[in-house]
Design a protein around this motif. Structure first.
Motif, PDB file in Angstrom:
ATOM      1  N   ALA A  80       0.831  -1.205   0.000  1.00 11.30           N
ATOM      2  CA  ALA A  80       0.000   0.000   0.000  1.00 11.30           C
ATOM      3  C   ALA A  80       0.868   1.258   0.000  1.00 11.30           C
ATOM      4  CB  ALA A  80      -0.929   0.001   1.218  1.00 11.30           C
ATOM      5  N   TYR A  81       1.934   1.244   0.795  1.00 15.87           N
ATOM      6  CA  TYR A  81       2.805   2.421   0.842  1.00 15.87           C
ATOM      7  C   TYR A  81       3.541   2.609  -0.483  1.00 15.87           C
ATOM      8  CZ  TYR A  81       6.343   5.765   2.256  1.00 15.87           C
ATOM      9  OH  TYR A  81       7.148   6.878   2.329  1.00 15.87           O
ATOM     10  N   ASP A  82       3.916   1.537  -1.145  1.00 16.69           N
ATOM     11  CA  ASP A  82       4.553   1.652  -2.460  1.00 16.69           C
ATOM     12  C   ASP A  82       3.639   2.365  -3.447  1.00 16.69           C
ATOM     13  OD1 ASP A  82       6.879   0.463  -1.659  1.00 16.69           O
ATOM     14  OD2 ASP A  82       6.343  -1.545  -2.384  1.00 16.69           O
ATOM     15  N   ARG A  83       2.351   2.056  -3.400  1.00 19.21           N
ATOM     16  CA  ARG A  83       1.395   2.721  -4.277  1.00 19.21           C
ATOM     17  C   ARG A  83       1.295   4.213  -3.928  1.00 19.21           C
ATOM     18  NH1 ARG A  83      -2.650  -0.374  -6.662  1.00 19.21           N
ATOM     19  NH2 ARG A  83      -4.234   1.133  -6.039  1.00 19.21           N
ATOM     20  N   TRP A  84       1.248   4.520  -2.630  1.00 16.38           N
ATOM     21  CA  TRP A  84       1.174   5.909  -2.192  1.00 16.38           C
ATOM     22  C   TRP A  84       2.424   6.678  -2.617  1.00 16.38           C
ATOM     23  CZ3 TRP A  84       3.850   9.331   0.862  1.00 16.38           C
ATOM     24  CH2 TRP A  84       3.153  10.441   1.354  1.00 16.38           C
ATOM     25  N   TRP A  85       3.583   6.071  -2.425  1.00 20.86           N
ATOM     26  CA  TRP A  85       4.838   6.753  -2.741  1.00 20.86           C
ATOM     27  C   TRP A  85       5.022   6.889  -4.252  1.00 20.86           C
ATOM     28  CZ3 TRP A  85       7.767  10.194  -1.110  1.00 20.86           C
ATOM     29  CH2 TRP A  85       9.083  10.347  -1.548  1.00 20.86           C
ATOM     30  N   GLU A  86       4.587   5.891  -5.014  1.00 19.39           N
ATOM     31  CA  GLU A  86       4.670   6.005  -6.468  1.00 19.39           C
ATOM     32  C   GLU A  86       3.776   7.134  -6.974  1.00 19.39           C
ATOM     33  OE1 GLU A  86       4.218   3.313 -10.546  1.00 19.39           O
ATOM     34  OE2 GLU A  86       3.732   2.450  -8.598  1.00 19.39           O
ATOM     35  N   GLY A  87       2.597   7.267  -6.363  1.00 27.07           N
ATOM     36  CA  GLY A  87       1.730   8.392  -6.725  1.00 27.07           C
ATOM     37  C   GLY A  87       2.377   9.727  -6.422  1.00 27.07           C
ATOM     38  N   THR A 193       1.569  12.896 -20.484  1.00 29.06           N
ATOM     39  CA  THR A 193       0.717  11.732 -20.733  1.00 29.06           C
ATOM     40  C   THR A 193       1.242  10.498 -20.009  1.00 29.06           C
ATOM     41  OG1 THR A 193       0.136  12.638 -22.909  1.00 29.06           O
ATOM     42  CG2 THR A 193      -0.336  10.312 -22.527  1.00 29.06           C
ATOM     43  N   ASP A 194       2.560  10.356 -19.936  1.00 29.79           N
ATOM     44  CA  ASP A 194       3.137   9.227 -19.195  1.00 29.79           C
ATOM     45  C   ASP A 194       2.765   9.298 -17.717  1.00 29.79           C
ATOM     46  OD1 ASP A 194       4.304   8.356 -21.546  1.00 29.79           O
ATOM     47  OD2 ASP A 194       6.228   9.351 -21.153  1.00 29.79           O
ATOM     48  N   ILE A 195       2.800  10.502 -17.167  1.00 26.50           N
ATOM     49  CA  ILE A 195       2.440  10.692 -15.756  1.00 26.50           C
ATOM     50  C   ILE A 195       0.964  10.376 -15.536  1.00 26.50           C
ATOM     51  CG2 ILE A 195       2.123  12.454 -13.971  1.00 26.50           C
ATOM     52  CD1 ILE A 195       4.716  13.751 -15.060  1.00 26.50           C
ATOM     53  N   CYS A 196       0.118  10.829 -16.436  1.00 26.22           N
ATOM     54  CA  CYS A 196      -1.313  10.546 -16.333  1.00 26.22           C
ATOM     55  C   CYS A 196      -1.565   9.042 -16.374  1.00 26.22           C
ATOM     56  CB  CYS A 196      -2.066  11.242 -17.465  1.00 26.22           C
ATOM     57  SG  CYS A 196      -3.842  10.935 -17.475  1.00 26.22           S
ATOM     58  N   GLY A 197      -0.883   8.346 -17.277  1.00 23.54           N
ATOM     59  CA  GLY A 197      -1.048   6.900 -17.369  1.00 23.54           C
ATOM     60  C   GLY A 197      -0.595   6.185 -16.113  1.00 23.54           C
ATOM     61  N   ALA A 198       0.496   6.654 -15.502  1.00 22.68           N
ATOM     62  CA  ALA A 198       0.978   6.037 -14.260  1.00 22.68           C
ATOM     63  C   ALA A 198      -0.022   6.232 -13.125  1.00 22.68           C
ATOM     64  CB  ALA A 198       2.333   6.629 -13.885  1.00 22.68           C
ATOM     65  N   CYS A 199      -0.603   7.424 -13.048  1.00 19.46           N
ATOM     66  CA  CYS A 199      -1.602   7.685 -11.999  1.00 19.46           C
ATOM     67  C   CYS A 199      -2.852   6.847 -12.217  1.00 19.46           C
ATOM     68  CB  CYS A 199      -1.963   9.169 -11.988  1.00 19.46           C
ATOM     69  SG  CYS A 199      -0.630  10.272 -11.436  1.00 19.46           S
ATOM     70  N   ASN A 204      -6.684   2.566 -10.961  1.00 14.92           N
ATOM     71  CA  ASN A 204      -7.566   1.546 -11.531  1.00 14.92           C
ATOM     72  C   ASN A 204      -7.112   0.111 -11.269  1.00 14.92           C
ATOM     73  OD1 ASN A 204      -9.153   3.606 -12.651  1.00 14.92           O
ATOM     74  ND2 ASN A 204      -7.871   3.694 -14.485  1.00 14.92           N
ATOM     75  N   THR A 205      -6.010  -0.051 -10.539  1.00 14.36           N
ATOM     76  CA  THR A 205      -5.523  -1.404 -10.250  1.00 14.36           C
ATOM     77  C   THR A 205      -5.354  -1.561  -8.744  1.00 14.36           C
ATOM     78  OG1 THR A 205      -4.278  -1.289 -12.332  1.00 14.36           O
ATOM     79  CG2 THR A 205      -3.830  -3.159 -10.880  1.00 14.36           C
ATOM     80  N   PRO A 206      -6.436  -1.831  -8.021  1.00 12.39           N
ATOM     81  CA  PRO A 206      -6.349  -1.986  -6.565  1.00 12.39           C
ATOM     82  C   PRO A 206      -5.688  -3.304  -6.184  1.00 12.39           C
ATOM     83  CG  PRO A 206      -8.557  -2.492  -7.301  1.00 12.39           C
ATOM     84  CD  PRO A 206      -7.803  -2.018  -8.524  1.00 12.39           C
ATOM     85  N   ILE A 207      -5.435  -3.450  -4.890  1.00 16.78           N
ATOM     86  CA  ILE A 207      -4.944  -4.720  -4.361  1.00 16.78           C
ATOM     87  C   ILE A 207      -5.968  -5.804  -4.695  1.00 16.78           C
ATOM     88  CG2 ILE A 207      -4.350  -5.979  -2.250  1.00 16.78           C
ATOM     89  CD1 ILE A 207      -2.301  -3.890  -2.981  1.00 16.78           C
ATOM     90  N   PRO A 208      -5.527  -6.988  -5.149  1.00 21.69           N
ATOM     91  CA  PRO A 208      -6.483  -8.046  -5.506  1.00 21.69           C
ATOM     92  C   PRO A 208      -7.506  -8.312  -4.410  1.00 21.69           C
ATOM     93  CG  PRO A 208      -4.279  -8.681  -6.166  1.00 21.69           C
ATOM     94  CD  PRO A 208      -4.138  -7.398  -5.394  1.00 21.69           C
ATOM     95  N   GLU A 257      -5.606   0.203   3.670  1.00 23.54           N
ATOM     96  CA  GLU A 257      -6.738   0.533   2.799  1.00 23.54           C
ATOM     97  C   GLU A 257      -6.765   2.017   2.460  1.00 23.54           C
ATOM     98  OE1 GLU A 257     -10.221  -0.725   4.810  1.00 23.54           O
ATOM     99  OE2 GLU A 257     -10.009  -2.831   4.265  1.00 23.54           O
ATOM    100  N   GLU A 258      -6.390   2.846   3.422  1.00 21.95           N
ATOM    101  CA  GLU A 258      -6.473   4.288   3.210  1.00 21.95           C
ATOM    102  C   GLU A 258      -5.400   4.798   2.254  1.00 21.95           C
ATOM    103  OE1 GLU A 258      -6.510   8.462   5.776  1.00 21.95           O
ATOM    104  OE2 GLU A 258      -6.660   6.524   6.784  1.00 21.95           O
ATOM    105  N   ILE A 259      -4.181   4.284   2.376  1.00 24.49           N
ATOM    106  CA  ILE A 259      -3.088   4.844   1.579  1.00 24.49           C
ATOM    107  C   ILE A 259      -2.880   4.132   0.253  1.00 24.49           C
ATOM    108  CG2 ILE A 259      -1.912   5.597   3.673  1.00 24.49           C
ATOM    109  CD1 ILE A 259       0.067   3.313   3.298  1.00 24.49           C
ATOM    110  N   GLU A 260      -3.569   2.987   0.035  1.00 24.21           N
ATOM    111  CA  GLU A 260      -3.352   2.283  -1.226  1.00 24.21           C
ATOM    112  C   GLU A 260      -3.998   3.004  -2.402  1.00 24.21           C
ATOM    113  OE1 GLU A 260      -4.977  -1.599  -0.913  1.00 24.21           O
ATOM    114  OE2 GLU A 260      -7.072  -0.936  -0.946  1.00 24.21           O
ATOM    115  N   GLU A 261      -4.942   3.911  -2.143  1.00 24.95           N
ATOM    116  CA  GLU A 261      -5.537   4.743  -3.177  1.00 24.95           C
ATOM    117  C   GLU A 261      -5.238   6.206  -2.833  1.00 24.95           C
ATOM    118  OE1 GLU A 261      -9.615   3.889  -3.811  1.00 24.95           O
ATOM    119  OE2 GLU A 261      -9.289   1.737  -4.128  1.00 24.95           O
ATOM    120  N   PRO A 262      -4.101   6.732  -3.295  1.00 25.30           N
ATOM    121  CA  PRO A 262      -3.626   8.034  -2.816  1.00 25.30           C
ATOM    122  C   PRO A 262      -4.295   9.249  -3.436  1.00 25.30           C
ATOM    123  CG  PRO A 262      -2.082   7.118  -4.408  1.00 25.30           C
ATOM    124  CD  PRO A 262      -3.148   6.073  -4.205  1.00 25.30           C
ATOM    125  N   PHE A 263      -5.241   9.051  -4.364  1.00 18.67           N
ATOM    126  CA  PHE A 263      -5.813  10.190  -5.076  1.00 18.67           C
ATOM    127  C   PHE A 263      -7.245  10.515  -4.647  1.00 18.67           C
ATOM    128  CE2 PHE A 263      -2.944   8.084  -8.275  1.00 18.67           C
ATOM    129  CZ  PHE A 263      -1.893   8.948  -8.078  1.00 18.67           C
TER     130      PHE A 263
END
Length: 287
Positions: A80-87, A193-199, A204-208, A257-263
């Motif tokens: 979850a933190y990896d997703r937050w930090w990547e965002g 556009t690359d940044i938009c695609g990464a976000c 759109n790809t949550p934890i399974p 759960e809270e930080i896995e979707e940073p937006f």
């Protein structure tokens, strides 16, 4: 995102923010405490289980599964933190790329009308990306001094990226920039556009689903079986002990759960609106 000083301990230990996991888990803590109290009463006062009862040996299972659940939760919160930090890194890249594009355009272009166009449009990309990731609705937008219209029924960041490149191409056709400058500016716009695609990939790809639900079930089953064995050692003290164990384990899952979707709009989500406002401020200073 909540600003804080990590060096101040006491102020945050005894402070319960509205996003604190204790507030969210309080009803469940009462349920676990009541459940533990019932089990303790039945074993001590009603069944009068002896010390050599096989129920006492359930603690062996908890010792083994405790290691497993710790590994699962460690992986869960790290993911979850990896997703937050990547965002956060993608939005940091958007800040830098917006500045770089503005700096290059401020030097290359001499026509004030062209500069005004980019002064409005470059910050608009960050603002629209923020709204796009949060699924905020916007009506048709018209910008002063710029012949620009955004349709919210279509992909809004793509519309602005297309307009940026269209303007750059028009400048090349009108010989206001050279072919080499066109290539340099194109790379900056492509990065948007690359940044938009990464976000979008993060959003759109949550934890399974199966992994997330398994951890929740594992936590509840693990905690619900704790009182049976530990009543022999703790007596009625099993009530606060089991409640505390549930609080620790469930809090890790809740934070994940809270930080896995940073937006989103949670208190610990990324301050994308503030970042977009800073981009606008910096672009207006540069151009």
């Amino acid at each position: 995102m909540i600003p804080y000083n990590p060096r101040v301990w006491l102020a945050y230990i005894f402070r319960f923010h509205r996003s604190d996991s204790f507030r969210a888990l309080f009803p469940f803590l009462l349920m676990i405490a009541a459940y533990s109290g019932i089990i303790a009463y039945l074993e001590i006062e009603y069944f009068h289980l002896e010390e050599n009862s096989h129920v006492k040996n359930l603690s062996v299972i908890h010792t083994t599964l405790g290691f497993v659940i710790s590994l699962l939760l460690a992986y869960r919160i790290n993911s979850a933190y990896d997703r937050w930090w990547e965002g956060r890194k993608t939005w940091g890249a958007l800040v830098n790329n917006s500045r770089n594009l503005a700096i290059k355009l401020s030097v290359i272009l001499k026509d004030e009308k062209d500069l005004v166009y980019f002064r409005k449009l470059i910050p608009s990309y960050a603002s629209m990306l923020n709204k796009h990731l949060k699924d905020e609705e916007t009506s048709m937008l018209l910008f002063d001094d710029v012949d620009l219209a955004i349709n919210h029924h279509k992909h809004r960041p793509n519309q602005i990226a297309k307009m940026l490149f269209q303007k750059i191409n028009d400048l090349y056709v009108s010989h206001k920039i050279t072919g080499d400058q066109l290539i340099i500016l194109n790379n900056e716009i492509q990065s948007f556009t690359d940044i938009c695609g990464a976000c979008e990939r993060i959003k759109n790809t949550p934890i399974p689903y199966s992994y997330s639900t398994f951890i929740k079930k594992f936590i509840f089953l693990f905690v619900l079986t704790l009182p049976y064995a530990y009543v022999f050692k703790l007596g009625y003290y099993v009530i606060p002990v089991v409640s505390f164990i549930f609080y620790v384990l469930a809090s890790i899952e809740l934070i994940s759960e809270e930080i896995e979707e940073p937006f989103g709009y949670d208190d610990n989500d990324l301050p994308t609106k503030k970042i977009a406002e800073n981009i606008k401020k910096h672009i207006e200073e540069l151009i």
